[in-house]
Structure formats: C-alpha cells, structure tokens
Motif scaffolding. Structure first.
Motif, PDB file in Angstrom:
ATOM      1  N   LEU A  87     -15.900 -32.135 -54.854  1.00  0.00           N
ATOM      2  CA  LEU A  87     -17.200 -32.799 -54.408  1.00  0.00           C
ATOM      3  C   LEU A  87     -16.987 -33.544 -53.112  1.00  0.00           C
ATOM      4  O   LEU A  87     -17.606 -33.682 -52.064  1.00  0.00           O
ATOM      5  CB  LEU A  87     -17.421 -33.752 -55.400  1.00  0.00           C
ATOM      6  N   ALA A  88     -15.689 -34.207 -53.086  1.00  0.00           N
ATOM      7  CA  ALA A  88     -15.290 -34.868 -51.895  1.00  0.00           C
ATOM      8  C   ALA A  88     -14.934 -34.025 -50.726  1.00  0.00           C
ATOM      9  O   ALA A  88     -15.549 -34.491 -49.763  1.00  0.00           O
ATOM     10  CB  ALA A  88     -13.951 -35.583 -52.388  1.00  0.00           C
ATOM     11  N   SER A  89     -14.790 -32.759 -50.899  1.00  0.00           N
ATOM     12  CA  SER A  89     -14.608 -32.002 -49.689  1.00  0.00           C
ATOM     13  C   SER A  89     -15.805 -31.665 -49.007  1.00  0.00           C
ATOM     14  O   SER A  89     -15.798 -31.302 -48.020  1.00  0.00           O
ATOM     15  CB  SER A  89     -13.784 -30.593 -49.964  1.00  0.00           C
ATOM     16  N   TYR A  90     -17.043 -31.970 -49.655  1.00  0.00           N
ATOM     17  CA  TYR A  90     -18.321 -31.644 -49.028  1.00  0.00           C
ATOM     18  C   TYR A  90     -18.829 -33.032 -48.540  1.00  0.00           C
ATOM     19  O   TYR A  90     -19.940 -33.205 -48.085  1.00  0.00           O
ATOM     20  CB  TYR A  90     -19.329 -31.176 -50.184  1.00  0.00           C
ATOM     21  N   GLY A  91     -17.784 -34.150 -48.632  1.00  0.00           N
ATOM     22  CA  GLY A  91     -18.508 -35.613 -48.292  1.00  0.00           C
ATOM     23  C   GLY A  91     -19.602 -36.044 -49.050  1.00  0.00           C
ATOM     24  O   GLY A  91     -20.346 -36.800 -48.956  1.00  0.00           O
ATOM     25  N   TYR A  92     -19.461 -35.400 -50.373  1.00  0.00           N
ATOM     26  CA  TYR A  92     -20.600 -35.948 -51.345  1.00  0.00           C
ATOM     27  C   TYR A  92     -20.342 -37.598 -51.691  1.00  0.00           C
ATOM     28  O   TYR A  92     -19.405 -37.959 -52.032  1.00  0.00           O
ATOM     29  CB  TYR A  92     -20.305 -35.045 -52.632  1.00  0.00           C
ATOM     30  N   ALA A  93     -21.482 -38.198 -51.362  1.00  0.00           N
ATOM     31  CA  ALA A  93     -21.503 -39.760 -51.574  1.00  0.00           C
ATOM     32  C   ALA A  93     -22.815 -40.194 -52.166  1.00  0.00           C
ATOM     33  O   ALA A  93     -23.718 -41.013 -51.449  1.00  0.00           O
ATOM     34  CB  ALA A  93     -21.247 -40.272 -50.219  1.00  0.00           C
ATOM     35  N   MET A  94     -23.303 -39.326 -53.152  1.00  0.00           N
ATOM     36  CA  MET A  94     -24.662 -39.783 -54.015  1.00  0.00           C
ATOM     37  C   MET A  94     -24.581 -41.307 -54.172  1.00  0.00           C
ATOM     38  O   MET A  94     -23.362 -41.765 -54.792  1.00  0.00           O
ATOM     39  CB  MET A  94     -24.801 -38.856 -54.913  1.00  0.00           C
ATOM     40  N   ASN A  95     -25.626 -42.099 -53.695  1.00  0.00           N
ATOM     41  CA  ASN A  95     -25.738 -43.576 -53.962  1.00  0.00           C
ATOM     42  C   ASN A  95     -26.740 -43.820 -54.867  1.00  0.00           C
ATOM     43  O   ASN A  95     -27.319 -42.901 -55.291  1.00  0.00           O
ATOM     44  CB  ASN A  95     -25.618 -44.194 -52.651  1.00  0.00           C
ATOM     45  N   ARG A  96     -26.865 -44.932 -55.233  1.00  0.00           N
ATOM     46  CA  ARG A  96     -28.118 -45.460 -55.803  1.00  0.00           C
ATOM     47  C   ARG A  96     -29.349 -45.041 -55.171  1.00  0.00           C
ATOM     48  O   ARG A  96     -29.576 -45.037 -54.074  1.00  0.00           O
ATOM     49  CB  ARG A  96     -28.264 -46.864 -56.100  1.00  0.00           C
ATOM     50  N   THR A  97     -30.288 -44.704 -56.169  1.00  0.00           N
ATOM     51  CA  THR A  97     -31.659 -44.366 -55.671  1.00  0.00           C
ATOM     52  C   THR A  97     -32.687 -45.391 -56.189  1.00  0.00           C
ATOM     53  O   THR A  97     -32.225 -46.507 -56.123  1.00  0.00           O
ATOM     54  CB  THR A  97     -32.143 -42.895 -55.951  1.00  0.00           C
ATOM     55  N   LEU A  98     -33.730 -45.000 -56.589  1.00  0.00           N
ATOM     56  CA  LEU A  98     -34.445 -46.226 -57.329  1.00  0.00           C
ATOM     57  C   LEU A  98     -34.209 -46.267 -58.646  1.00  0.00           C
ATOM     58  O   LEU A  98     -34.095 -47.375 -59.572  1.00  0.00           O
ATOM     59  CB  LEU A  98     -36.089 -45.962 -56.956  1.00  0.00           C
ATOM     60  N   VAL A  99     -34.031 -44.966 -59.431  1.00  0.00           N
ATOM     61  CA  VAL A  99     -34.161 -45.130 -60.783  1.00  0.00           C
ATOM     62  C   VAL A  99     -32.894 -45.757 -61.478  1.00  0.00           C
ATOM     63  O   VAL A  99     -33.073 -46.295 -62.532  1.00  0.00           O
ATOM     64  CB  VAL A  99     -34.296 -43.667 -61.096  1.00  0.00           C
ATOM     65  N   ASN A 100     -31.826 -45.873 -60.750  1.00  0.00           N
ATOM     66  CA  ASN A 100     -30.578 -46.442 -61.119  1.00  0.00           C
ATOM     67  C   ASN A 100     -30.085 -47.672 -60.669  1.00  0.00           C
ATOM     68  O   ASN A 100     -28.890 -48.125 -60.281  1.00  0.00           O
ATOM     69  CB  ASN A 100     -29.329 -45.176 -61.155  1.00  0.00           C
ATOM     70  N   GLU A 101     -31.268 -48.474 -59.702  1.00  0.00           N
ATOM     71  CA  GLU A 101     -30.677 -49.324 -58.739  1.00  0.00           C
ATOM     72  C   GLU A 101     -31.169 -50.679 -59.662  1.00  0.00           C
ATOM     73  O   GLU A 101     -32.226 -50.786 -60.256  1.00  0.00           O
ATOM     74  CB  GLU A 101     -31.663 -49.325 -57.606  1.00  0.00           C
ATOM     75  N   ASP A 102     -30.212 -51.705 -59.322  1.00  0.00           N
ATOM     76  CA  ASP A 102     -30.623 -53.011 -60.218  1.00  0.00           C
ATOM     77  C   ASP A 102     -31.456 -53.797 -59.282  1.00  0.00           C
ATOM     78  O   ASP A 102     -31.398 -53.665 -57.912  1.00  0.00           O
ATOM     79  CB  ASP A 102     -29.299 -53.709 -60.677  1.00  0.00           C
ATOM     80  N   GLU A 103     -31.936 -54.870 -59.989  1.00  0.00           N
ATOM     81  CA  GLU A 103     -32.701 -56.063 -59.049  1.00  0.00           C
ATOM     82  C   GLU A 103     -31.411 -56.761 -58.547  1.00  0.00           C
ATOM     83  O   GLU A 103     -30.458 -56.740 -59.116  1.00  0.00           O
ATOM     84  CB  GLU A 103     -33.549 -56.740 -59.971  1.00  0.00           C
ATOM     85  N   PRO A 104     -31.564 -57.523 -57.508  1.00  0.00           N
ATOM     86  CA  PRO A 104     -32.737 -57.631 -56.848  1.00  0.00           C
ATOM     87  C   PRO A 104     -33.164 -56.812 -55.620  1.00  0.00           C
ATOM     88  O   PRO A 104     -34.402 -56.544 -55.018  1.00  0.00           O
ATOM     89  CB  PRO A 104     -32.654 -58.862 -55.963  1.00  0.00           C
TER      90      PRO A 104
END
Ligand code: HEM
Length: 426
Positions: A87-104
C-alpha cells in the motif's frame, strides 16, 4: 473466556463469528438469541462489543461524541506488514472522509457538500437512471434467464455513482475490480496471500482516483459532486482539503456503488421469494416506494456499522470503558420486536418501515439515501413492468464474508420470454 470488564463470556458470544455463512445468509436470525437474551455481548473473536437492539443502536447513532464514528472504515482484520508495504508503495494515504470524521470537523463539511443531494438536484439524475435500467433489461429480456447481479445490478449503480461524482466512465472495469478489493480490505478477513493482491488493487484504486481528480481540477466547471467539492475548496480550503477530496473520490464510489447494488439484489431476492407480493406490485406500482423501504428494513445491504466509545458509558446496562469498540448490528435492530410489530414478517404496507437503521441515523445518516431509494425504485418498477412473470431460479446464494456489506454475489432469475408483455425494443 472473559470480556474486558472481567465478566465471563457466554458460549454463544464466544461462538459469534460474522465471517461465517450463517451470519451472511441472515444476520438478524443469527443474532436472535442476543436480541432476546444478551442484547450486548463481547465477541472475543472480533475484539468488539456487539450491540443488537433497536433502541440502543439508535441512541448510539444519536450521540456521535460519546460514540465516535472514527473506526467506521478501519480494517477489521489488521493487514500484514507485507500488504502495508505494498500500500505504501502506491503512496496510499486514505484519510478521513465524512463517514468516519469526528466533530467539529464533520458538520461544516457535511453542510457544505449537501446541495447536490437535495431532491431537486437528484431529479436531474432520474432520466439517466431510467435509461440505464431500460437498456440493461432490454439486453436480456428475450433470454428467459439472467443473473441480475452480474448482468445489471453490479453495473448500473457504479455508472450512476460515476455520473453523480462527475467522473468519466472509461475505467469502469478496472474500478469495479478495485472497489470490491477495497471492501475485502476494509471489512473482510483476507488470507495473507490474498492481502497482498488486495493491497495492489487498493493502491491502484487510490492512484487512479488521484489521476481522475487531477483531470477534473483542470476544468472544475463540470457537473457532479466532486466538481462541486473542487469549487467549494477554492472558497474554503481549510474545510474541503486536498486529502479529503482524494479520499472522498474513492470512498464516494464505494459508498454509492456496492451499497445500492447489494440493496437492490437483496430487495429483488426478497420480493421474488414472496410471489404474491411481487404480483401485487406489478398490478399497483404505487406500492413500490414503501415496498423498497420495507426491503431496506428486512434485508438491507449494510448489516452492521461501527463506533468507538470515547468516554465511560453504559449500553443495555453494561459498563463500557472509553476505548471499547462496538459493532452495532443494524440488521438485527431492524428485526427488533420492541420496535417493529411482527418484525420478521415482510409487510410492504408496514407504516414504520422507514424507521429502519440501514442508512444509519443522526448526524452521519447516509447522505446518498434518496439517490439510493430513487435507483432502487426505478429498478423494481422496470422489472415489475417488463418482467412481471419473473421468478427466482433454483440456486444457493453466496456472500463475500465481511461484517458490513451484504448482498448475494449472484441472483439468477428466470421467466418465459414468450409471455413477455413487452418486447426487447419496446
Ligand atoms: C453514510 C448506508 C448509498 C453516500 C452511510 C452510512 C450508512 C450508509 C450505514 C453511515 C451512517 C451513520 O454513521 O449514521 C448506505 C446504504 C446505501 C447507501 C445502505 C444504499 C442502499 C449511498 C449513496 C451515496 C452515499 C448512493 C452517494 C451518492 C454516503 C455518504 C455518507 C454515507 C457521503 C457519509 C455521511 C456522513 O458521515 O455525514 N451510508 N448508503 N450512500 N453515505 Fe450511504
């Protein structure tokens, strides 16, 4: 065996394994004992507390501070070092979207990106969905037999998702392969050899999503949710970040594609297993919207979702410490007698079907729910009108083993083409 609170784990809790066929075939039935006797239990195999009743799950959804969605997309089976290196070799850097994002952070982003989901905005996609449904049915209407998943349902929601996001259609086959790998990567239990293969597919998916996004940035005037996001980023770069857009491109495809494909396959399986209901719908299509809602309740495509406890709390009288992980089995909640009378009965005239938790609930409730409903209603309408004599073929149903995304891999149906009310080119 003991739960983290020191209490002994019951035999049934110790046996609970959502990767077995019994869970996949019928999650609410598999968990009936829990709803009745042990509404929350610790699963040593999973390392999660499993929550099964309607009221408790709704209360968990309602409080997204105590019950954070941050682990919603976390891998349920940790990946091997080898797969992580791929995964790292592809530069995979999936970040938070909406569904797993905390407030605020979550709410301002959700509000900012909501417009393309309003009923007026969605109307604009209706002719495209109808046209696709008609074209696909025409391809097999004279054959007398079809696998609705392979020949239609797996493809159209992906095309619709791409249109909705504004993505060009040319890489559909590659995307289809990548997006299923993403499901296994997140919700499944891939074997070590399979993990590496999946990691390559997910890495490719990530890079592909990035390339498409770059292409779209060159002329951001286009129509679609990603273009809308790119334009919003110009005004509010701190709310709609680069990393967010890249992650959302990938997550958006998965969110809109498999969920809707599986939901329609589950709905058609349920409808065709009740030939009287199927006939009624054919005679009176005005029954379809509520029938679709009842299908989402009875046999939804998201079986369970996840939350992380952020402060000591209680669920169903059990003390949970901060850090506890919850598998909230929405499909079990949807069959809870305490909320739905005769919960196992499939009743297309039920007046509270819409209370189901298949789209989640509260501040993270599915933003695409009305797009999904529209697609499902159109598919069912087209089938009921053009193939009202369709029936389920003899078959065994198989599912991709995972905790959350659920739908049959194939759905074979058959009919007598000589009895078709409408021909191919109608
Ligand atoms: C969130 C289910 C279709 C976009 C969710 C959640 C569920 C879900 C369970 C999490 C809810 C929560 O945490 O309370 C489904 C099902 C679908 C479907 C069963 C089809 C039958 C779609 C479609 C789209 C979409 C078609 C996009 C076009 C989203 C987005 C979120 C989401 C953006 C995140 C919302 C937020 O966290 O604020 N969906 N979904 N979904 N869904 Fe869907």
């Amino acid at each position: 065996q003991r739960a983290p609170d020191g209490c002994p784990v019951s035999a049934r809790a110790a046996d609970f394994d959502p990767f077995t066929d019994a869970y996949q075939q019928d999650p609410p039935e598999y968990l009936r004992w829990a709803r009745e006797q042990e509404p929350i239990f610790f699963s040593p195999q999973l390392g999660y507390w499993v929550v099964t009743r309607y009221d408790s799950i709704k209360a968990i959804f309602r409080d997204n501070i105590t019950f954070s969605p941050s682990i919603a997309l976390e891998k349920i089976t940790p990946t091997s070092d080898e797969a992580n290196a791929v995964l790292a070799s592809y530069g995979y850097a999936m970040n938070r979207t909406l569904v797993n994002e905390d407030e605020p952070a979550h709410m301002p982003r959700r509000r900012m990106l909501m417009d393309p989901f309003t009923p007026e905005a969605l109307k604009h996609h209706e002719p495209m969905v109808r046209k696709l449904a008609r074209e696909y049915v025409s391809r097999f209407i004279d054959d007398g037999r079809a696998d609705l998943v392979d020949q239609m349902l797996w493809e159209i929601p992906l095309t619709v998702a791409l249109h909705f996001l504004g993505v060009p259609e040319e890489d559909m086959d590659t995307l289809r392969k990548y997006s299923i790998a993403h499901t296994v990567n997140t919700w499944g239990r891939p074997q070590p050899e399979e993990q590496v293969e999946v990691a390559h597919a997910v890495g490719n998916f990530w890079q592909f999503a990035g390339k498409v996004l770059d292409k779209m940035r060159q002329d951001p005037s286009g129509d679609g949710w990603m273009f809308y996001g790119i334009r919003k980023q110009k005004e509010n770069p701190e709310i709609v970040t680069d990393s967010y857009l890249h992650s959302m491109m990938m997550a958006g495809i998965v969110a809109a594609h498999e969920t809707t494909a599986n939901a329609t396959a589950n709905a058609m399986k349920l409808l065709l297993s009740h030939p009287d209901v199927w006939r009624e719908i054919g005679e009176d299509p005005s029954l379809i919207p509520n029938a679709v809602e009842e299908c989402l309740r009875h046999n939804g495509s998201i079986a369970a979702w996840r939350r992380l406890v952020t402060a000591d709390t209680q669920v169903d009288g059990v003390d949970l410490p901060a850090g506890a992980r919850l598998l909230i089995v929405t499909s079990s909640a949807n069959h809870d007698e305490r909320h739905f009378t005769d919960a196992d009965l499939f009743d297309i005239r039920r007046d509270n079907s819409v209370d189901h938790l298949t789209f989640g609930y509260g501040s993270h409730q599915c933003m695409g729910k009305n797009l999904a409903r529209m697609e499902m209603q159109i598919f069912v309408e087209e089938f009921a009108r053009r193939l009202p004599h369709m029936r389920l073929a003899q078959q065994t149903f198989s599912y991709v083993p995972n905790t959350s995304f659920r739908g049959p891999e194939h759905l074979w149906v058959e009919w007598d083409p000589n009895a078709n009310p409408e021909r191919k080119d109608a």
